[in-house]
Design an enzyme around this catalytic site. Sequence first.
Site, short mmCIF file in Angstrom:
data_model
loop_
_atom_site.label_atom_id
_atom_site.label_comp_id
_atom_site.label_asym_id
_atom_site.label_seq_id
_atom_site.Cartn_x
_atom_site.Cartn_y
_atom_site.Cartn_z
N HIS A 80 0.57 -0.99 0.23
CA HIS A 80 0.13 -0.01 0.01
C HIS A 80 0.91 1.26 -0.17
CE1 HIS A 80 -3.08 -3.05 0.90
NE2 HIS A 80 -4.13 -1.64 0.63
N LYS A 122 -0.68 4.60 4.56
CA LYS A 122 -1.99 3.72 5.27
C LYS A 122 -1.53 4.03 6.97
CE LYS A 122 -4.46 -0.26 4.88
NZ LYS A 122 -5.68 -0.34 5.12
#
Length: 268
Positions: free
Chosen positions: A156, A160
């Site tokens: 990601h 995040k």
Amino acid sequence: MSENIRVLMNGAAGKMGRALSLGLAALPNMQICAAVDIKSSEVDYGFLCGMGEVGFGLQTDLAAAITESKPDVVVDFTNPAVVMKNIRTAVELHTPIVVGTTGFTEADYKQISKWCAEFDTPVFIASNFALGAVLMMRFAKEAARYMPYVEVIERHHDQKLDAPSGTAVTTLEMIGEVRQPMSQGNPQEFERLTGSRGAEVDGMRVHSVRLPGYVATQEVVFGAAGQVLCIRHDALSREAYVPGVALAVEKMAAMNKGELVHGLESLL
Ligand code: NAD
């Protein structure tokens, strides 16, 4: 209910909030009726999302925004530390809420189910609204019946907050439903650096990569003698989530039962 489904976007200034507002507003049966974030702004919200003028800015009080704008559904993409409070606020005001924020525990789900019953209002939660990711999880569960040695690598963007991703946890839970508990790897294995073998969930390893450039990617890697199977999904842009969120919004707007509905797969 009005002709268009009225959606209040919570977390509206965020990466997902802006992309989803743009995507949902382009659909023929939806309109964004209010935008809430902890960051206030008087700039027209439409300009923040890259669409035309909508005639309102960002508000900071979710309860007041629901009371004023009377949405059919709230959509929440905020962060794990605040999402329970947001859900409580929406259901107390008898407004269905579709939640993409990740990081829930089993105790959270139990609490949300109680609120749904108490306030007779539905809540929908999915750790991944991309259809391809739902299929990846389904195919991984099928593969695990035959190839039980498995590790998950999820990647990601570096902003995040939670790790591993909600999708990785859901994937391992689904695999756990069909895979006999067993240990993997060398029983004598040791880590030279703590964490180098990732986190362990029921004997399976999960590895989280955080780098600029990624949206969301996951590989479920299965190993067997002489072969490796890799099932991979890439969300290349946040457009990937729009159809799944739109489907959940439509279902929640039409639902008249106060219950917690879980996972995009339950709507397909
Ligand atoms: P982001 O940080 O870009 O956006 C979050 C926004 O929420 C920010 O603008 C922040 O100011 C706002 N916010 C924080 N507290 C708030 C509060 N109390 N009330 C209102 N707004 C508040 O993050 P993002 O990339 O947009 O992701 C948001 C969440 O969605 C994360 O939990 C992420 O893991 C999750 N996510 C889920 C999916 C899915 O398919 N389910 C896909 C992508 C991201």
